[in-house]
Design a protein around this motif. Sequence first.
Motif, PDB file in Angstrom:
ATOM      1  N   GLU A 105       0.830  -1.207   0.000  1.00 46.93           N
ATOM      2  CA  GLU A 105       0.000   0.000   0.000  1.00 46.93           C
ATOM      3  C   GLU A 105       0.865   1.258   0.000  1.00 46.93           C
ATOM      4  OE1 GLU A 105      -2.618  -0.300   3.314  1.00 46.93           O
ATOM      5  OE2 GLU A 105      -3.890  -1.844   2.405  1.00 46.93           O
ATOM      6  N   LEU A 106       1.945   1.229   0.803  1.00 47.24           N
ATOM      7  CA  LEU A 106       2.849   2.373   0.839  1.00 47.24           C
ATOM      8  C   LEU A 106       3.502   2.602  -0.523  1.00 47.24           C
ATOM      9  CD1 LEU A 106       4.420   4.580   2.379  1.00 47.24           C
ATOM     10  CD2 LEU A 106       6.086   2.829   3.001  1.00 47.24           C
ATOM     11  N   LEU A 107       3.922   1.514  -1.157  1.00 46.80           N
ATOM     12  CA  LEU A 107       4.576   1.617  -2.453  1.00 46.80           C
ATOM     13  C   LEU A 107       3.649   2.211  -3.508  1.00 46.80           C
ATOM     14  CD1 LEU A 107       7.202   0.963  -3.955  1.00 46.80           C
ATOM     15  CD2 LEU A 107       6.251  -1.262  -4.511  1.00 46.80           C
ATOM     16  N   VAL A 108       2.376   1.784  -3.505  1.00 49.35           N
ATOM     17  CA  VAL A 108       1.408   2.294  -4.475  1.00 49.35           C
ATOM     18  C   VAL A 108       1.119   3.767  -4.216  1.00 49.35           C
ATOM     19  CG1 VAL A 108      -0.956   2.094  -5.318  1.00 49.35           C
ATOM     20  CG2 VAL A 108       0.389   0.037  -4.885  1.00 49.35           C
ATOM     21  N   LYS A 109       0.968   4.157  -2.944  1.00 51.90           N
ATOM     22  CA  LYS A 109       0.675   5.554  -2.630  1.00 51.90           C
ATOM     23  C   LYS A 109       1.837   6.477  -3.038  1.00 51.90           C
ATOM     24  CE  LYS A 109      -2.538   4.706   1.196  1.00 51.90           C
ATOM     25  NZ  LYS A 109      -2.793   4.832   2.641  1.00 51.90           N
ATOM     26  N   VAL A 110       3.055   6.003  -2.794  1.00 60.01           N
ATOM     27  CA  VAL A 110       4.211   6.796  -3.215  1.00 60.01           C
ATOM     28  C   VAL A 110       4.229   6.930  -4.737  1.00 60.01           C
ATOM     29  CG1 VAL A 110       6.738   6.844  -3.336  1.00 60.01           C
ATOM     30  CG2 VAL A 110       5.601   6.218  -1.201  1.00 60.01           C
ATOM     31  N   ALA A 111       3.926   5.838  -5.440  1.00 61.55           N
ATOM     32  CA  ALA A 111       3.908   5.877  -6.907  1.00 61.55           C
ATOM     33  C   ALA A 111       2.855   6.852  -7.419  1.00 61.55           C
ATOM     34  CB  ALA A 111       3.667   4.482  -7.454  1.00 61.55           C
ATOM     35  N   LEU A 112       1.677   6.856  -6.785  1.00 58.62           N
ATOM     36  CA  LEU A 112       0.615   7.773  -7.212  1.00 58.62           C
ATOM     37  C   LEU A 112       1.001   9.228  -6.998  1.00 58.62           C
ATOM     38  CD1 LEU A 112      -2.562   5.872  -5.932  1.00 58.62           C
ATOM     39  CD2 LEU A 112      -1.813   6.160  -8.303  1.00 58.62           C
ATOM     40  N   GLN A 113       1.695   9.512  -5.900  1.00 57.54           N
ATOM     41  CA  GLN A 113       2.156  10.885  -5.682  1.00 57.54           C
ATOM     42  C   GLN A 113       3.186  11.310  -6.736  1.00 57.54           C
ATOM     43  OE1 GLN A 113       3.112  12.137  -1.627  1.00 57.54           O
ATOM     44  NE2 GLN A 113       2.160  10.258  -0.851  1.00 57.54           N
ATOM     45  N   CYS A 114       4.020  10.362  -7.149  1.00 57.81           N
ATOM     46  CA  CYS A 114       5.064  10.684  -8.125  1.00 57.81           C
ATOM     47  C   CYS A 114       4.499  10.991  -9.506  1.00 57.81           C
ATOM     48  CB  CYS A 114       6.065   9.529  -8.224  1.00 57.81           C
ATOM     49  SG  CYS A 114       7.102   9.347  -6.749  1.00 57.81           S
ATOM     50  N   VAL A 115       3.280  10.518  -9.813  1.00 54.64           N
ATOM     51  CA  VAL A 115       2.679  10.768 -11.124  1.00 54.64           C
ATOM     52  C   VAL A 115       1.545  11.771 -11.036  1.00 54.64           C
ATOM     53  CG1 VAL A 115       3.334   8.526 -12.041  1.00 54.64           C
ATOM     54  CG2 VAL A 115       1.153   8.752 -10.864  1.00 54.64           C
ATOM     55  N   ALA A 116       1.530  12.594  -9.974  1.00 52.22           N
ATOM     56  CA  ALA A 116       0.503  13.617  -9.835  1.00 52.22           C
ATOM     57  C   ALA A 116       0.580  14.609 -10.982  1.00 52.22           C
ATOM     58  CB  ALA A 116       0.661  14.336  -8.496  1.00 52.22           C
ATOM     59  N   LYS A 117      -0.598  15.098 -11.438  1.00 53.06           N
ATOM     60  CA  LYS A 117      -0.627  16.034 -12.564  1.00 53.06           C
ATOM     61  C   LYS A 117       0.076  17.335 -12.223  1.00 53.06           C
ATOM     62  CE  LYS A 117      -4.852  14.279 -14.751  1.00 53.06           C
ATOM     63  NZ  LYS A 117      -6.217  14.615 -15.211  1.00 53.06           N
ATOM     64  N   ASP A 118      -0.150  17.829 -11.013  1.00 53.89           N
ATOM     65  CA  ASP A 118       0.488  19.067 -10.577  1.00 53.89           C
ATOM     66  C   ASP A 118       1.905  18.747 -10.101  1.00 53.89           C
ATOM     67  OD1 ASP A 118       1.288  21.468  -9.570  1.00 53.89           O
ATOM     68  OD2 ASP A 118      -0.502  21.827  -8.353  1.00 53.89           O
ATOM     69  N   LYS A 119       2.877  19.339 -10.722  1.00 56.72           N
ATOM     70  CA  LYS A 119       4.268  19.013 -10.378  1.00 56.72           C
ATOM     71  C   LYS A 119       4.598  19.411  -8.945  1.00 56.72           C
ATOM     72  CE  LYS A 119       6.243  23.350 -12.094  1.00 56.72           C
ATOM     73  NZ  LYS A 119       7.251  23.953 -12.993  1.00 56.72           N
ATOM     74  N   ASP A 120       3.880  20.435  -8.406  1.00 57.88           N
ATOM     75  CA  ASP A 120       4.148  20.852  -7.031  1.00 57.88           C
ATOM     76  C   ASP A 120       3.692  19.818  -6.021  1.00 57.88           C
ATOM     77  OD1 ASP A 120       5.248  23.221  -7.940  1.00 57.88           O
ATOM     78  OD2 ASP A 120       3.314  24.273  -7.911  1.00 57.88           O
ATOM     79  N   GLU A 121       2.781  18.919  -6.447  1.00 55.08           N
ATOM     80  CA  GLU A 121       2.301  17.880  -5.551  1.00 55.08           C
ATOM     81  C   GLU A 121       3.208  16.651  -5.559  1.00 55.08           C
ATOM     82  OE1 GLU A 121      -1.684  16.930  -6.514  1.00 55.08           O
ATOM     83  OE2 GLU A 121      -2.470  18.955  -6.198  1.00 55.08           O
ATOM     84  N   ARG A 122       4.156  16.602  -6.506  1.00 55.05           N
ATOM     85  CA  ARG A 122       5.043  15.442  -6.577  1.00 55.05           C
ATOM     86  C   ARG A 122       6.157  15.569  -5.536  1.00 55.05           C
ATOM     87  NH1 ARG A 122       5.832  16.239 -13.025  1.00 55.05           N
ATOM     88  NH2 ARG A 122       3.637  16.049 -13.618  1.00 55.05           N
ATOM     89  N   PRO A 123       6.476  14.503  -4.839  1.00 51.62           N
ATOM     90  CA  PRO A 123       7.513  14.562  -3.806  1.00 51.62           C
ATOM     91  C   PRO A 123       8.905  14.619  -4.412  1.00 51.62           C
ATOM     92  CG  PRO A 123       6.748  12.312  -4.061  1.00 51.62           C
ATOM     93  CD  PRO A 123       5.880  13.147  -4.953  1.00 51.62           C
ATOM     94  N   THR A 124       9.857  15.163  -3.669  1.00 54.64           N
ATOM     95  CA  THR A 124      11.251  15.139  -4.077  1.00 54.64           C
ATOM     96  C   THR A 124      11.818  13.749  -3.816  1.00 54.64           C
ATOM     97  OG1 THR A 124      12.048  15.829  -1.908  1.00 54.64           O
ATOM     98  CG2 THR A 124      11.477  17.575  -3.464  1.00 54.64           C
ATOM     99  N   MET A 125      13.001  13.473  -4.361  1.00 60.27           N
ATOM    100  CA  MET A 125      13.619  12.175  -4.144  1.00 60.27           C
ATOM    101  C   MET A 125      13.917  11.971  -2.661  1.00 60.27           C
ATOM    102  SD  MET A 125      13.466  10.916  -7.061  1.00 60.27           S
ATOM    103  CE  MET A 125      14.217   9.382  -6.569  1.00 60.27           C
ATOM    104  N   THR A 126      14.270  13.056  -1.954  1.00 57.67           N
ATOM    105  CA  THR A 126      14.521  12.945  -0.511  1.00 57.67           C
ATOM    106  C   THR A 126      13.249  12.542   0.229  1.00 57.67           C
ATOM    107  OG1 THR A 126      16.220  14.649  -0.667  1.00 57.67           O
ATOM    108  CG2 THR A 126      15.338  14.182   1.527  1.00 57.67           C
ATOM    109  N   GLN A 127      12.104  13.150  -0.155  1.00 57.94           N
ATOM    110  CA  GLN A 127      10.830  12.813   0.483  1.00 57.94           C
ATOM    111  C   GLN A 127      10.413  11.380   0.189  1.00 57.94           C
ATOM    112  OE1 GLN A 127       8.557  15.998  -1.265  1.00 57.94           O
ATOM    113  NE2 GLN A 127       8.677  17.279   0.577  1.00 57.94           N
ATOM    114  N   VAL A 128      10.695  10.906  -1.048  1.00 63.62           N
ATOM    115  CA  VAL A 128      10.378   9.518  -1.391  1.00 63.62           C
ATOM    116  C   VAL A 128      11.132   8.564  -0.485  1.00 63.62           C
ATOM    117  CG1 VAL A 128      10.621   7.754  -3.169  1.00 63.62           C
ATOM    118  CG2 VAL A 128       9.767  10.012  -3.777  1.00 63.62           C
ATOM    119  N   ILE A 129      12.430   8.823  -0.306  1.00 65.75           N
ATOM    120  CA  ILE A 129      13.234   7.957   0.561  1.00 65.75           C
ATOM    121  C   ILE A 129      12.729   7.996   1.999  1.00 65.75           C
ATOM    122  CG2 ILE A 129      15.564   7.630   1.497  1.00 65.75           C
ATOM    123  CD1 ILE A 129      16.651   8.634  -1.158  1.00 65.75           C
TER     124      ILE A 129
END
Length: 625
Positions: free
Chosen positions: A593-617
Amino acid sequence: MDISSLFFLLCLLQTLSSSASSKAFDTLIGTSLSVEKPSDKLVSANGEFSVGFYPVGDNAFCFAIWMTKPSVPTVVWIANRDDPVDGKGSKLSVSKDGKLHLTDSAGSVVWKTKTEALTISEASNLQLRLMNTGNLVLYNFSSVAIWQSFDSSTDILLPQQLLTFGTSVISNRGQGLYSSGYYKFFFDEDNALHLLFQSPKLSSLYWPDPSLKNISDAGICIYNTSRAALLDDTGYFWSSDHFKFYATDFGTVTQRRLTLDADGNLRLYSLQEMNGSWDWVVTWQAISDPCRIHGICGPNGVCTYDHVSGRRCFCLQGFKMKDHSDWSSGCEPEFNISCDHRDESTFIQLAHVDYYGSDIDFLQNLTFQDCQEECLNWCNCKGFQYRFSVEDGGYNCYPKSRLLNGRRSPNFDGDLYLRVPKAGISNHKMPDEEFRLQCSSIVSKQERSTYENKTVKLLLWFATAVGGVEFSCIVLIWFFLLKTSKRPASTAQGYLGLTAKFKRFTFNELRKATRGFKEVIGQGAGGIVYKGVLPDQRSPNAMHTSDNGEIREHKRLVMLVRENVNIGTTEKSWIEEIIDPMLTDNYDKAKMELLVKVALQCVAKDKDERPTMTQVIEMLMSHED
């Protein structure tokens, strides 16, 4: 006014007009010359020289002076030989401080004259003029020369061009190449003219003959400190060190040039008419045996010369050519010799082979056995020269730390003994023909200059570096997932399969990855195709086609996954709605579930909503904590 007076006036006006046009022809009118205008050049009054932008490669230009009379134009001076400019936006300008500035398309100064700055009033009436001698001169308002090209020669000395202690002639890199080469003609500290080989790693004087004990034996005087040399129009060259020569066509009125060629030989050329065209003929050269020129075949190379086949380069036995496009790189060994096991070494005799310089020691009146032992005692000894000395009345030994400036000549009475490992290389004297056949004779290829905008190159480097950092982050996350995964191999395959399903929307993979999509019948552009949905039941955003009476609805995979996450079910976890049923229960639901949620955030339409690589880690590490 009678007819004779009118005729005289017309002739006078024509003469004045011709004089004015001639002046404009060889003198810069305005403040700059542009690379984009081929007509932006100066031509000497006698028409024998031109100056402007000369092509030296692909979109590469140098500001140069060239002779126009030869069948092939001959470049005699270059301002920016090692830093060409591109063919758009580059120009030569007379600046407000009284200097010549050569700028590239980015406006960067790649060359300028080394003269004192002038005031605005002093620089207001500057003139740049190309003389009949091929000298480009910058005059101030008082018609005094404040700079001239004759003071900064490249690879050529022209008649009336003075060579002094402060100037030198440097060869080109190769035939058809204009960048600085490895050979230099200059006055040394001993007040005498010399030829010098100077590569990035090595340097050595090779003319006058360095084997002479005293330079005075070559007829050179070292006591005149004026240090000046000049070639005149008749073909006579004189120098303050008493060196002089005459061209074979001495006295003939023609164009001449003294050139330090790319092979390190200094030659005088005279322009002669042959079969209706004007071509260069060698009328004097400094060195008759080109193998005496240092560096010509590189380290571990051997030079041979005869009048039939000319000069050739070879590698020693057990060596191979290092760079097949450039003999100056020499040869490299195909064997190693250990310093700890001197008994593993032996020697191969190479008759009439000489390597000048790089002597570890000079040992007089030594036996062959003792000379061999001396070389074995030195870890860095590559071999030794052994020859009889008439003056000393015995054999002299020269252990070599490097094998440089090699030549093979029947006139040389010494031999070289090459140090090699006993295994794999024979210990006999090598026949002449065998020595010749074992070596390569590949002709050096010529390079071609290509202009590179350094600013654009820097930006490309920066972009590449940023891309590399991003790629490194992805690799780190990949290894993090592999490290934290504890489940069986089948579960690991499930992770990989899920990652692939977010990238590739093929029908078969989607059917495996989604248990609830039983009615999938095919694939459409950008989404999943369903069967059995009526037109009035379709989403407003759905696309449909009707190929065989069946209605299809397309939704992107990301949208479908996001809907399952948002809606969820009370009976089972939403992750079970999208996971591959073949995994059964062989996976950690919380991690998935965590992996899918992180993936969904990374493909958000608004680039400001996408996490940085540091936040992903950090999100992935939070579950591990």
